[in-house]
Design a protein around this motif. Structure first.
Motif, PDB file in Angstrom:
ATOM      1  N   ASN A  97       0.803  -1.225   0.000  1.00  0.00           N
ATOM      2  CA  ASN A  97       0.000   0.000   0.000  1.00  0.00           C
ATOM      3  C   ASN A  97       0.832   1.270   0.000  1.00  0.00           C
ATOM      4  OD1 ASN A  97      -2.547  -1.300   0.045  1.00  0.00           O
ATOM      5  ND2 ASN A  97      -2.320  -1.675   2.239  1.00  0.00           N
ATOM      6  N   SER A  98       2.133   1.101   0.291  1.00  0.00           N
ATOM      7  CA  SER A  98       2.974   2.291   0.416  1.00  0.00           C
ATOM      8  C   SER A  98       4.442   1.871   0.360  1.00  0.00           C
ATOM      9  CB  SER A  98       2.705   2.982   1.754  1.00  0.00           C
ATOM     10  OG  SER A  98       3.696   3.943   2.042  1.00  0.00           O
ATOM     11  N   ALA A 145       4.572   7.449  -4.169  1.00  0.00           N
ATOM     12  CA  ALA A 145       3.426   7.785  -3.316  1.00  0.00           C
ATOM     13  C   ALA A 145       2.617   8.913  -3.938  1.00  0.00           C
ATOM     14  CB  ALA A 145       3.905   8.192  -1.922  1.00  0.00           C
ATOM     15  N   ILE A 146       1.358   9.002  -3.530  1.00  0.00           N
ATOM     16  CA  ILE A 146       0.466  10.036  -4.050  1.00  0.00           C
ATOM     17  C   ILE A 146       0.944  11.425  -3.672  1.00  0.00           C
ATOM     18  CG2 ILE A 146      -1.884  10.971  -3.843  1.00  0.00           C
ATOM     19  CD1 ILE A 146      -2.880   8.092  -3.645  1.00  0.00           C
ATOM     20  N   GLY A 147       1.604  11.541  -2.519  1.00  0.00           N
ATOM     21  CA  GLY A 147       2.103  12.841  -2.076  1.00  0.00           C
ATOM     22  C   GLY A 147       3.235  13.389  -2.917  1.00  0.00           C
ATOM     23  N   SER A 190       3.319  21.268   0.562  1.00  0.00           N
ATOM     24  CA  SER A 190       3.752  19.902   0.856  1.00  0.00           C
ATOM     25  C   SER A 190       4.910  19.893   1.842  1.00  0.00           C
ATOM     26  CB  SER A 190       4.175  19.213  -0.435  1.00  0.00           C
ATOM     27  OG  SER A 190       4.873  18.009  -0.166  1.00  0.00           O
ATOM     28  N   GLU A 229       0.373  17.381   5.793  1.00  0.00           N
ATOM     29  CA  GLU A 229       0.910  16.026   5.939  1.00  0.00           C
ATOM     30  C   GLU A 229       1.067  15.324   4.589  1.00  0.00           C
ATOM     31  OE1 GLU A 229       0.031  11.949   8.541  1.00  0.00           O
ATOM     32  OE2 GLU A 229      -1.252  13.721   8.755  1.00  0.00           O
ATOM     33  N   TYR A 230       2.151  14.624   4.461  1.00  0.00           N
ATOM     34  CA  TYR A 230       2.480  13.915   3.216  1.00  0.00           C
ATOM     35  C   TYR A 230       1.619  12.661   3.086  1.00  0.00           C
ATOM     36  CZ  TYR A 230       5.809  12.878  -0.561  1.00  0.00           C
ATOM     37  OH  TYR A 230       6.409  12.672  -1.776  1.00  0.00           O
ATOM     38  N   ASN A 231       1.141  12.406   1.884  1.00  0.00           N
ATOM     39  CA  ASN A 231       0.324  11.215   1.619  1.00  0.00           C
ATOM     40  C   ASN A 231       1.227  10.116   1.056  1.00  0.00           C
ATOM     41  OD1 ASN A 231      -1.464   9.244   0.770  1.00  0.00           O
ATOM     42  ND2 ASN A 231      -2.906  10.681  -0.150  1.00  0.00           N
ATOM     43  N   TRP A 232       1.480   9.083   1.850  1.00  0.00           N
ATOM     44  CA  TRP A 232       2.382   8.007   1.451  1.00  0.00           C
ATOM     45  C   TRP A 232       1.668   6.835   0.794  1.00  0.00           C
ATOM     46  CZ3 TRP A 232       7.390   8.288   0.793  1.00  0.00           C
ATOM     47  CH2 TRP A 232       8.126   9.246   1.498  1.00  0.00           C
ATOM     48  N   GLN A 233       0.385   6.968   0.492  1.00  0.00           N
ATOM     49  CA  GLN A 233      -0.326   5.891  -0.203  1.00  0.00           C
ATOM     50  C   GLN A 233       0.240   5.701  -1.609  1.00  0.00           C
ATOM     51  OE1 GLN A 233      -2.955   3.731   0.986  1.00  0.00           O
ATOM     52  NE2 GLN A 233      -1.944   4.518   2.803  1.00  0.00           N
ATOM     53  N   ASN A 235       1.023   5.315  -5.433  1.00  0.00           N
ATOM     54  CA  ASN A 235       0.528   6.009  -6.635  1.00  0.00           C
ATOM     55  C   ASN A 235       0.201   4.988  -7.750  1.00  0.00           C
ATOM     56  OD1 ASN A 235       3.193   5.289  -7.112  1.00  0.00           O
ATOM     57  ND2 ASN A 235       3.682   7.141  -8.274  1.00  0.00           N
TER      58      ASN A 235
END
Length: 237
Positions: A97-98, A145-147, A190, A229-233, A235
């Motif tokens: 997931n990440s 990641a999405i971030g 970001s 906050e960074y999105n680590w999900q 990409n």
């Protein structure tokens, strides 16, 4: 005299072969990214199921040596190598997931690239950031990641490098990489700009100075900076 002529011939032969390999790497990387990246998202399952093209590409990259004095080839090679190695790291742990779900993803796992056995952090911090004072690297090195700024569906080439780095930086800073709150006189950006603040404040400039260099709608100099906050999900497509 014959001895020196032979040495020169061997040198130029090696240079020519390496140049051919570098061109082949750029061409294959371009084809791979066009086939597997869309709207900044990566077809990890597709690559996982048929990884030969990726592995062949990275095997080619193992023996390529580019001197940093050849700046455009060097930067283009290592940016692509980083992004492709991230994809390799993801598919070797797929499904995930990440990238952070995999221990040592950035700072422990080694990749054989360019005659070196190095981590992703080595590529980013030692081979690129430490050699060139250019904050635009943060908008083209994609961490899976999405971030992250979005991965483009083409390779960075020496001939397109500067234009694409500018384009990706402008997209991020005119897009969802930041949010402006006029009422509160605040810009939320970001966490990349917090983690690498020194890159965005070189030569006495401020973060807002850097943003306004690439942003169409300028931000007033008196606005405060806040980091979201960074999105680590992952990409993934």
């Amino acid at each position: 005299m014959k001895k020196y002529t032979l040495i020169l011939a061997v040198f130029f032969m090696a240079f020519s072969v390496n140049g051919q390999d570098l061109d082949a790497f750029f061409n294959k990387a371009d084809a791979f990214l066009k086939a597997n990246v869309s709207n900044g998202l990566v077809a990890y399952k597709k690559i996982h199921d048929n990884p030969e093209a990726l592995y062949n590409l990275l095997n080619l990259a193992e023996g390529i040596a580019v001197d940093k004095t050849d700046a455009k080839n060097y930067q283009a090679f290592w940016i692509n190598a980083y992004n492709l190695s991230v994809i390799k790291g993801i598919i070797e742990n797929y499904p995930t997931n990440s990238p952070l779900a995999n221990a040592g993803f950035f700072d422990k796992v080694k990749h054989n690239i360019g005659g070196k056995n190095i981590t992703l952090n080595d590529i980013e911090h030692k081979l690129l950031r430490a050699q060139f004072n250019d904050a635009r690297f943060h908008f083209v090195l994609v961490c899976g990641a999405i971030g992250c700024p979005p991965l483009i569906s083409e390779a960075y080439l020496p001939s397109t490098l500067n234009k694409l780095m500018d384009t990706q930086t402008k997209k991020a800073l005119n897009g969802d990489f930041l949010m402006v709150n006029i009422k509160k006189k605040r810009v939320e950006v970001s966490q990349i700009m917090e983690w690498y603040k020194e890159d965005f404040t070189m030569n006495g400039t401020t973060e807002i100075d850097f943003i306004n260099k690439y942003r169409t709608e300028k931000i007033p100099a008196n606005f405060k900076i806040k980091y979201f906050e960074y999105n680590w999900q992952l990409n993934k497509q």
